[in-house]
Scaffold this motif. Structure first.
Motif, mmCIF file in Angstrom:
data_model
loop_
_atom_site.group_PDB
_atom_site.id
_atom_site.type_symbol
_atom_site.label_atom_id
_atom_site.label_comp_id
_atom_site.label_asym_id
_atom_site.label_seq_id
_atom_site.Cartn_x
_atom_site.Cartn_y
_atom_site.Cartn_z
ATOM 1 N N GLU A 67 1.371 -1.570 0.368
ATOM 2 C CA GLU A 67 0.159 0.158 -0.171
ATOM 3 C C GLU A 67 1.219 1.175 -0.421
ATOM 4 N N VAL A 68 2.070 1.450 0.866
ATOM 5 C CA VAL A 68 2.710 2.610 0.515
ATOM 6 C C VAL A 68 3.723 2.776 -0.804
ATOM 7 N N LEU A 69 3.751 1.881 -1.095
ATOM 8 C CA LEU A 69 4.681 1.565 -2.386
ATOM 9 C C LEU A 69 4.366 2.144 -3.463
ATOM 10 N N VAL A 70 2.788 1.502 -3.843
ATOM 11 C CA VAL A 70 2.706 2.026 -4.721
ATOM 12 C C VAL A 70 1.199 3.674 -4.718
ATOM 13 N N ALA A 71 1.655 3.599 -3.134
ATOM 14 C CA ALA A 71 1.654 5.392 -3.060
ATOM 15 C C ALA A 71 2.043 6.403 -3.437
ATOM 16 N N GLU A 72 3.020 5.966 -2.748
ATOM 17 C CA GLU A 72 4.259 7.169 -2.493
ATOM 18 C C GLU A 72 5.256 7.572 -3.659
ATOM 19 N N GLU A 73 5.435 8.442 -3.729
ATOM 20 C CA GLU A 73 6.781 9.107 -4.565
ATOM 21 C C GLU A 73 8.342 8.142 -3.775
ATOM 22 N N THR A 74 8.172 8.687 -2.515
ATOM 23 C CA THR A 74 9.639 9.052 -2.269
ATOM 24 C C THR A 74 9.213 7.219 -0.451
ATOM 25 N N VAL A 75 10.081 7.187 -0.114
ATOM 26 C CA VAL A 75 9.454 6.105 0.800
ATOM 27 C C VAL A 75 10.899 5.723 1.512
ATOM 28 N N TRP A 76 11.274 5.445 2.978
ATOM 29 C CA TRP A 76 11.988 5.667 3.858
ATOM 30 C C TRP A 76 11.843 3.871 4.210
ATOM 31 N N ILE A 77 13.351 3.627 3.817
ATOM 32 C CA ILE A 77 14.630 2.810 3.997
ATOM 33 C C ILE A 77 14.920 2.750 5.018
ATOM 34 N N SER A 78 14.997 1.447 5.425
ATOM 35 C CA SER A 78 16.965 1.030 6.481
ATOM 36 C C SER A 78 18.026 0.159 5.522
ATOM 37 N N PRO A 79 19.027 0.474 5.478
ATOM 38 C CA PRO A 79 19.433 -0.065 4.262
ATOM 39 C C PRO A 79 19.966 -1.001 5.139
ATOM 40 N N GLY A 80 19.988 -1.514 6.508
ATOM 41 C CA GLY A 80 19.882 -2.854 6.727
ATOM 42 C C GLY A 80 21.821 -3.182 6.360
ATOM 43 N N THR A 81 22.299 -2.035 7.065
ATOM 44 C CA THR A 81 23.802 -2.679 6.444
ATOM 45 C C THR A 81 24.538 -3.475 7.177
ATOM 46 N N PRO A 82 25.407 -4.775 6.292
ATOM 47 C CA PRO A 82 25.419 -6.088 7.084
ATOM 48 C C PRO A 82 26.897 -5.686 7.975
ATOM 49 N N PHE A 83 26.372 -6.718 9.198
ATOM 50 C CA PHE A 83 27.451 -6.596 9.447
ATOM 51 C C PHE A 83 29.303 -6.854 9.202
ATOM 52 N N LEU A 84 28.674 -7.110 8.396
ATOM 53 C CA LEU A 84 30.359 -8.066 7.416
ATOM 54 C C LEU A 84 31.533 -6.146 6.814
ATOM 55 N N VAL A 85 30.444 -5.601 6.635
ATOM 56 C CA VAL A 85 30.989 -4.048 6.964
ATOM 57 C C VAL A 85 32.347 -3.634 7.628
ATOM 58 N N PRO A 86 31.206 -3.203 9.140
ATOM 59 C CA PRO A 86 32.012 -3.468 10.242
ATOM 60 C C PRO A 86 32.846 -4.097 10.528
ATOM 61 N N VAL A 87 33.191 -5.420 9.643
ATOM 62 C CA VAL A 87 34.122 -6.292 10.350
ATOM 63 C C VAL A 87 35.135 -5.837 10.007
ATOM 64 N N PHE A 88 34.714 -5.543 8.556
ATOM 65 C CA PHE A 88 35.844 -5.448 7.239
ATOM 66 C C PHE A 88 36.661 -3.678 7.698
ATOM 67 N N ALA A 89 35.270 -3.099 8.452
ATOM 68 C CA ALA A 89 36.030 -1.854 8.643
ATOM 69 C C ALA A 89 37.050 -2.380 9.928
ATOM 70 N N GLY A 90 36.412 -2.718 11.116
ATOM 71 C CA GLY A 90 37.078 -3.168 12.346
ATOM 72 C C GLY A 90 39.059 -3.807 12.177
ATOM 73 N N LEU A 91 38.224 -4.719 10.905
ATOM 74 C CA LEU A 91 39.975 -5.334 10.484
ATOM 75 C C LEU A 91 40.795 -4.386 10.060
ATOM 76 N N LEU A 92 40.849 -2.821 8.953
ATOM 77 C CA LEU A 92 41.057 -2.078 9.105
ATOM 78 C C LEU A 92 41.928 -1.271 9.882
ATOM 79 N N LEU A 93 41.223 -1.064 10.914
ATOM 80 C CA LEU A 93 41.344 -0.137 11.410
ATOM 81 C C LEU A 93 42.722 -1.084 12.447
ATOM 82 N N ALA A 94 42.391 -2.310 12.959
ATOM 83 C CA ALA A 94 43.303 -3.170 14.076
ATOM 84 C C ALA A 94 44.724 -3.516 13.517
#
Length: 337
Positions: free
Chosen positions: A298-325
């Motif tokens: 119902e939201v997607l057929v009515a709205e031009e813009t919608v809010w989403i959570s990108p749901g960043t996978p934890f593997l991204v912080p893990v890789f960043a944590g590896l580089l920082l470490a």
């Protein structure tokens, strides 16, 4: 031989082979939310080899060196591996995230040591010296910073909303090519809306595009428009292939044609065919309920813009944590010690 005379031990140099693999896996996880288990097998084998190598060197170097190796190895394998498994078991991590941490526990049980241009890295170590645990704590800190980054980005664009810490708005067209979760229902904002992977499963099952639904929402709300022979829904990934038109074979009987003509848009027992879809497919479409699917549509057929959570996978912080470490070391130790 001192560290200044030798850039790194052979095992530590071999461990650096994991960095580009983790970079590729993080990018892959962002784009598709799918990382094959095959990726981790060679890294696990490499970790086992370097672990045994370091253990053999420490054993032959004497009791002090053996103790210095054994403690971080015990923490890495006895703490980080169970943490990764338990978080996966309870749904806090995805499978790729848990496997990545387990591989890191094998690869980096103790702090590696590298000399570059006369400087030694990592800079900040810990008393226990368990490097995989440092990667994990660094990753958690990076993960905690993501909501702040999202909020700053939204505030800079003038987007002030309760969900500004967990998402951002996109044009409706991008909903079928983006991973994440809707943060809207017809009643307002929510923190647990329709999973966009489940949306792609539904569209492929029906053989429709989101544009089709937006063009004739009253028509497609009617469950009588469901295909007699639906397409395979796939697993909802973005790159699963093109949508076959009309669900493969859509044939309406006289009775169903009468339903299409007589029933009102609000009078269906199964609006959008949500119940039929979830009953027909294998699995649960990522825990999606019929009401959640209907609300998202119902939201997607009515709205031009919608809010989403990108749901960043934890593997991204893990890789960043590896580089920082590798580059700095333990962020917490650098702050508190």
């Amino acid at each position: 031989m001192t560290l200044s005379a030798l850039p790194a031990t052979v095992p530590d140099l071999l461990r650096l082979l994991a960095v580009p693999v983790f970079a590729w896996a993080a990018v892959r996880d962002v784009r598709t939310r799918r990382v094959s288990s095959v990726v981790w097998i060679p890294l696990a084998l490499l970790g086992a080899v370097t672990l045994v190598w370091d253990g053999w060197v420490a054993w032959n170097a004497g009791e002090f060196a053996w103790g210095a190796f054994l403690l971080p190895a015990a923490v890495s394998l006895g703490l980080v591996v169970p943490i990764a498994y338990l978080f996966w078991w309870f749904g806090g991590f995805g499978g790729a995230d848990a496997k990545a941490l387990m591989v890191l526990a094998l690869l980096f049980p103790a702090f590696p040591s590298y000399a570059v241009a006369g400087r030694e890295f990592p800079v900040a170590t810990t008393p226990v010296d368990a490097f995989s645990f440092t990667i994990l704590t660094n990753a958690v800190l990076v993960g905690l910073a993501i909501p702040i980054v999202l909020a700053v980005r939204n505030a800079a664009a003038g987007r002030i909303a309760p969900v500004m810490f967990v998402g951002w708005p996109i044009a409706w067209e991008r909903a079928t090519t983006t991973h994440g979760r809707l943060l809207q229902t017809p009643d307002g904002r929510t923190y647990g809306g329709l999973d966009l992977d489940a949306l792609r499963m539904y569209l492929r099952w029906r053989g429709l595009t989101l544009a089709d639904l937006r063009d004739e929402p009253d028509h497609y709300r009617n469950p009588a428009t469901l295909p007699d022979d639906p397409n395979p829904p796939t697993d909802g990934r973005v790159d699963a292939g093109t949508i076959l038109p009309d669900g493969g074979t859509t044939r309406h009987t006289d009775e169903r044609e009468a339903e299409l003509e007589s029933e009102s848009a609000d009078g269906f027992d199964d609006s959008w065919g949500a119940d039929a879809f979830l009953e027909d497919i294998e699995g649960s479409a990522y825990g999606t309920s019929p009401d959640e699917l209907r609300a998202g549509l119902e939201v997607l057929v009515a709205e031009e813009t919608v809010w989403i959570s990108p749901g960043t996978p934890f593997l991204v912080p893990v890789f960043a944590g590896l580089l920082l470490a590798l580059g700095y070391g333990d962020l917490l130790a650098g702050v508190f010690f």
